[in-house]
Design a protein around this motif. Structure first.
Motif, PDB file in Angstrom:
ATOM      1  N   LYS A  63       0.832  -1.234   0.020  1.00  0.00           N
ATOM      2  CA  LYS A  63      -0.234   0.040  -0.416  1.00  0.00           C
ATOM      3  C   LYS A  63       0.690   1.275   0.247  1.00  0.00           C
ATOM      4  CE  LYS A  63      -4.171  -2.058   1.514  1.00  0.00           C
ATOM      5  NZ  LYS A  63      -4.800  -2.385   3.206  1.00  0.00           N
ATOM      6  N   ARG A  64       1.615   0.723   0.876  1.00  0.00           N
ATOM      7  CA  ARG A  64       3.243   2.215   0.610  1.00  0.00           C
ATOM      8  C   ARG A  64       3.064   2.507  -0.985  1.00  0.00           C
ATOM      9  NH1 ARG A  64       7.263   1.201   4.589  1.00  0.00           N
ATOM     10  NH2 ARG A  64       5.285   0.054   5.900  1.00  0.00           N
ATOM     11  N   ASP A  65       4.294   1.305  -1.674  1.00  0.00           N
ATOM     12  CA  ASP A  65       4.314   1.911  -2.551  1.00  0.00           C
ATOM     13  C   ASP A  65       2.992   2.592  -3.251  1.00  0.00           C
ATOM     14  OD1 ASP A  65       6.664   0.701  -1.492  1.00  0.00           O
ATOM     15  OD2 ASP A  65       6.877  -1.348  -2.885  1.00  0.00           O
ATOM     16  N   VAL A  66       2.145   1.274  -3.145  1.00  0.00           N
ATOM     17  CA  VAL A  66       1.141   1.958  -4.196  1.00  0.00           C
ATOM     18  C   VAL A  66       0.827   4.066  -3.828  1.00  0.00           C
ATOM     19  CG1 VAL A  66      -1.314   2.847  -4.705  1.00  0.00           C
ATOM     20  CG2 VAL A  66      -0.218   0.454  -4.694  1.00  0.00           C
ATOM     21  N   THR A  67       0.608   4.261  -2.625  1.00  0.00           N
ATOM     22  CA  THR A  67       0.792   5.193  -2.390  1.00  0.00           C
ATOM     23  C   THR A  67       2.080   6.690  -3.156  1.00  0.00           C
ATOM     24  OG1 THR A  67      -0.184   4.867  -0.368  1.00  0.00           O
ATOM     25  CG2 THR A  67       0.563   6.898  -0.216  1.00  0.00           C
ATOM     26  N   GLU A  68       3.059   5.919  -2.706  1.00  0.00           N
ATOM     27  CA  GLU A  68       4.199   6.969  -3.301  1.00  0.00           C
ATOM     28  C   GLU A  68       4.414   6.978  -4.765  1.00  0.00           C
ATOM     29  OE1 GLU A  68       6.979   5.522  -0.396  1.00  0.00           O
ATOM     30  OE2 GLU A  68       6.430   6.544   0.771  1.00  0.00           O
ATOM     31  N   GLY A  69       3.304   5.995  -5.468  1.00  0.00           N
ATOM     32  CA  GLY A  69       3.175   6.100  -7.140  1.00  0.00           C
ATOM     33  C   GLY A  69       4.894   5.173  -7.917  1.00  0.00           C
ATOM     34  N   ASP A  70       4.624   4.228  -6.702  1.00  0.00           N
ATOM     35  CA  ASP A  70       5.953   2.882  -6.932  1.00  0.00           C
ATOM     36  C   ASP A  70       5.166   1.268  -7.504  1.00  0.00           C
ATOM     37  OD1 ASP A  70       7.624   4.407  -6.707  1.00  0.00           O
ATOM     38  OD2 ASP A  70       8.187   3.733  -3.612  1.00  0.00           O
ATOM     39  N   MET A  71       4.275   1.542  -8.315  1.00  0.00           N
ATOM     40  CA  MET A  71       3.690   0.596  -8.972  1.00  0.00           C
ATOM     41  C   MET A  71       3.039   1.566  -9.884  1.00  0.00           C
ATOM     42  SD  MET A  71       3.416  -2.308  -7.346  1.00  0.00           S
ATOM     43  CE  MET A  71       3.784  -2.705  -5.334  1.00  0.00           C
ATOM     44  N   LEU A  72       3.563   0.853 -10.929  1.00  0.00           N
ATOM     45  CA  LEU A  72       2.439   1.444 -12.756  1.00  0.00           C
ATOM     46  C   LEU A  72       1.386   0.841 -12.153  1.00  0.00           C
ATOM     47  CD1 LEU A  72       5.816  -0.268 -15.076  1.00  0.00           C
ATOM     48  CD2 LEU A  72       5.100   2.238 -14.518  1.00  0.00           C
ATOM     49  N   GLU A  73       0.798  -0.268 -11.977  1.00  0.00           N
ATOM     50  CA  GLU A  73      -0.626  -0.738 -12.034  1.00  0.00           C
ATOM     51  C   GLU A  73      -0.400  -1.493 -10.866  1.00  0.00           C
ATOM     52  OE1 GLU A  73      -1.900  -3.925 -13.228  1.00  0.00           O
ATOM     53  OE2 GLU A  73       0.471  -4.624 -13.261  1.00  0.00           O
ATOM     54  N   HIS A  74      -1.955  -1.937 -10.393  1.00  0.00           N
ATOM     55  CA  HIS A  74      -2.140  -2.908  -9.196  1.00  0.00           C
ATOM     56  C   HIS A  74      -3.326  -2.883  -9.744  1.00  0.00           C
ATOM     57  CE1 HIS A  74      -3.529   0.618  -7.140  1.00  0.00           C
ATOM     58  NE2 HIS A  74      -4.244   0.439  -6.450  1.00  0.00           N
ATOM     59  N   ALA A  75      -3.762  -4.000  -8.776  1.00  0.00           N
ATOM     60  CA  ALA A  75      -5.293  -4.478  -8.539  1.00  0.00           C
ATOM     61  C   ALA A  75      -5.339  -5.653  -7.233  1.00  0.00           C
ATOM     62  CB  ALA A  75      -6.085  -5.627 -10.678  1.00  0.00           C
ATOM     63  N   HIS A  76      -6.831  -5.554  -7.069  1.00  0.00           N
ATOM     64  CA  HIS A  76      -7.497  -6.416  -5.869  1.00  0.00           C
ATOM     65  C   HIS A  76      -7.657  -7.607  -6.248  1.00  0.00           C
ATOM     66  CE1 HIS A  76      -9.300  -7.145  -1.958  1.00  0.00           C
ATOM     67  NE2 HIS A  76      -7.470  -6.866  -1.595  1.00  0.00           N
ATOM     68  N   VAL A  77      -6.560  -9.014  -5.662  1.00  0.00           N
ATOM     69  CA  VAL A  77      -7.740 -10.443  -6.540  1.00  0.00           C
ATOM     70  C   VAL A  77      -8.003 -10.899  -5.741  1.00  0.00           C
ATOM     71  CG1 VAL A  77      -7.747 -11.693  -8.543  1.00  0.00           C
ATOM     72  CG2 VAL A  77      -7.046  -9.626  -8.537  1.00  0.00           C
ATOM     73  N   PHE A  78      -9.274 -12.234  -5.013  1.00  0.00           N
ATOM     74  CA  PHE A  78      -9.319 -12.327  -4.188  1.00  0.00           C
ATOM     75  C   PHE A  78      -9.183 -12.295  -3.052  1.00  0.00           C
ATOM     76  CE2 PHE A  78      -9.677 -15.134  -8.193  1.00  0.00           C
ATOM     77  CZ  PHE A  78     -11.667 -15.345  -8.130  1.00  0.00           C
ATOM     78  N   GLY A  79      -9.022 -10.877  -2.416  1.00  0.00           N
ATOM     79  CA  GLY A  79      -8.491 -10.636  -1.112  1.00  0.00           C
ATOM     80  C   GLY A  79      -7.192 -10.244  -0.753  1.00  0.00           C
ATOM     81  N   ASN A  80      -6.237 -10.324  -2.044  1.00  0.00           N
ATOM     82  CA  ASN A  80      -4.378 -10.203  -2.402  1.00  0.00           C
ATOM     83  C   ASN A  80      -4.501  -8.875  -3.033  1.00  0.00           C
ATOM     84  OD1 ASN A  80      -3.412 -12.036  -1.165  1.00  0.00           O
ATOM     85  ND2 ASN A  80      -4.040 -13.342  -2.147  1.00  0.00           N
ATOM     86  N   PHE A  81      -3.037  -8.117  -2.791  1.00  0.00           N
ATOM     87  CA  PHE A  81      -2.695  -7.742  -3.553  1.00  0.00           C
ATOM     88  C   PHE A  81      -1.725  -8.096  -4.873  1.00  0.00           C
ATOM     89  CE2 PHE A  81      -4.471  -4.812  -0.150  1.00  0.00           C
ATOM     90  CZ  PHE A  81      -5.510  -3.572  -1.145  1.00  0.00           C
ATOM     91  N   TYR A  82      -2.290  -6.916  -6.221  1.00  0.00           N
ATOM     92  CA  TYR A  82      -1.566  -7.939  -7.367  1.00  0.00           C
ATOM     93  C   TYR A  82      -0.712  -6.356  -7.990  1.00  0.00           C
ATOM     94  CZ  TYR A  82      -3.106 -12.571  -6.532  1.00  0.00           C
ATOM     95  OH  TYR A  82      -2.528 -13.857  -6.252  1.00  0.00           O
ATOM     96  N   GLY A  83       0.515  -6.119  -8.484  1.00  0.00           N
ATOM     97  CA  GLY A  83       0.793  -4.872  -9.204  1.00  0.00           C
ATOM     98  C   GLY A  83       2.789  -4.941  -9.938  1.00  0.00           C
TER      99      GLY A  83
END
Lengths: 213, 213
Positions: A63-83
Motif C-alpha cells: 500500500k505504501r508503494d502504491v501511495t508513493e507512485g511506485d506501482m505502475l498498475e495494481h489490482a485487488h484479486v481474491f483478497g490479495n494485491f498484485y501489481g
C-alpha cells in the motif's frame, strides 16, 4: 546511436488466443526482452522464489508503494494485491531493455496513464473465433458449465477493450502473427522517443552548423 | 483482414541527407506506394503533364480549395501557391494505398493537424554530419558563397524541427536506413487505425459470444 530507451511491451488477450506461444517466440527471437516481475501480498507457494516469480510484499509495504507512485498498475484479486513495481522497469528501459507485461486491459490502462506512458507499446491479440475458445474449454472436460460460462464472460470483457490498444492482431496464423509482432517491436524501437542519442546527435549538428556559419 | 487503410507517409529532411534515394528504394520495395501530386498556381513548364507532375490550378480555384478544406497543406513560395489536394489522398487511403509526401516541416505540421492526422506516419531523415552537406554543396562549384550560406541556413531550419516527427533516422548507412524505413512502414500498416476490418471481426466475435451464452 547504440544507446536506446527500452519499451514497455504490453500484451493482452483473452485466454486461449495464443498469447503464451507468441510471448515465447518473441523471447526466443530476442532473449534480452525481460518479463516484468509482479509484486504480490499473497504468500509464496512452495518453490516460488522472491524477486523471480514474484516480489513478495507485506500489505503495508504494498500500500505504501502504491501511495508513493511506485506501482505502475495494481489490482485487488481474491483478497490479495498484485501489481507491477515501477523501479525495476524504469531501470531496465533506461538501460535499453524492453520489458514485457502480460496483463489484462485494466492493467494496460493504468500503465498507459503512468509516468512511463510515452514508452509503452500495447498490443492486443484477438482469437479468430469465440466458438474455438469455447470448444477448447469444453473439450478439456475439467470445468463445470458454470465455470466455463464465467470464463467466456471474462474473455468477452477482455475483448471488448481491444479499441484502446496501439496494435490489434487477429491470431489466425501463428507464424504470421509472430512475424507481425516482431516487426512491430523492431519498428517501435526506432521511435523518436526510444532514441535518446538523437538529442546528442542534433546538438553535434548544431555545433557543426555554427562553426560553418 | 485483407482490406487496410493506407498511410500518409511524410518524409522530411534537409536536402542532401539521402531522402530521394531512400524514397526510390521504398518504392522499389513496394511500387503500390504513390506519390502525392501537388497542386500549384504556377504555369506548367514545357513537358509537364497536368495531374501527373502537378495539378495546375488557377489562383481562384486554389484559394477556393483552401477555403473549403480541400488542401491538406499549402504554402506560398515566390509568388506561387503550392499544396496537397485532399481528395486523391483520401480516395487512395480508403482504397488501402499509402501516399508518400516529400514535404518540409511546415507541410508536415499542417498534415498532422488535418482531418487525416490519424493516418499519418512522419519520418525525419538526419544527415550524419553538417560538414558533409556543406562540403557537397561547395564541391559542386555551382553556387556562390551567399547561396550556399542560405541553403545551409535552410537545412538547419529544417533540422531544428526533428522533434515533431514520429521517427527520426540518422542516415549514416544507406542500406540500414532503408531497411529501417521499410520496417517502420510495414509495422505502421498494422496499427489498429489502419485495420478497419477489425471492427467487423470483433462484431462477429460478439455474435458468436451471444450465441454461446
Amino acid at each position: 546511436m547504440s544507446q536506446r530507451r527500452g519499451l514497455l511491451i504490453i500484451l493482452s488477450s483473452p485466454s486461449g488466443a495464443g498469447k503464451s506461444t507468441l510471448t515465447r517466440r518473441l523471447r526466443d527471437w530476442d532473449p534480452t526482452i525481460r518479463f516484468s516481475v509482479s509484486a504480490t501480498t499473497r504468500a509464496p507457494r512452495p518453490g516460488e522464489v522472491d524477486g523471480q516469480d514474484y516480489h513478495f510484499l507485506s500489505e503495508d509495504q504494498f500500500k505504501r508503494d502504491v501511495t508513493e507512485g511506485d506501482m505502475l498498475e495494481h489490482a485487488h484479486v481474491f483478497g490479495n494485491f498484485y501489481g507491477s513495481p515501477k523501479g525495476p522497469v524504469q531501470a531496465a528501459i533506461e538501460d535499453g531493455q524492453d520489458v514485457l507485461f502480460d496483463i489484462d486491459w485494466q492493467g494496460a490502462e493504468q500503465i498507459r496513464n503512468s509516468s512511463l506512458a510515452a514508452h509503452t507499446l500495447s498490443i492486443f491479440i484477438l482469437p479468430p473465433s469465440i466458438k474455438e475458445l469455447h470448444r477448447r474449454l469444453v473439450s478439456r472436460g475439467q470445468d463445470s458449465d458454470d465455470v466455463i460460462a464465467r470464463r467466456m464472460q471474462k474473455s468477452w470483457d477482455e475483448i471488448s477493450h481491444w479499441g484502446s490498444y496501439d496494435f490489434v492482431l487477429v491470431n489466425d496464423n501463428l507464424d504470421q502473427t509472430s512475424e507481425d509482432l516482431k516487426t512491430i517491436v523492431q519498428a517501435t524501437r526506432l521511435r523518436r522517443l526510444q532514441q535518446p542519442a538523437l538529442v546528442e546527435h542534433v546538438r553535434n549538428l548544431q555545433t557543426e552548423f555554427e562553426e560553418i556559419s
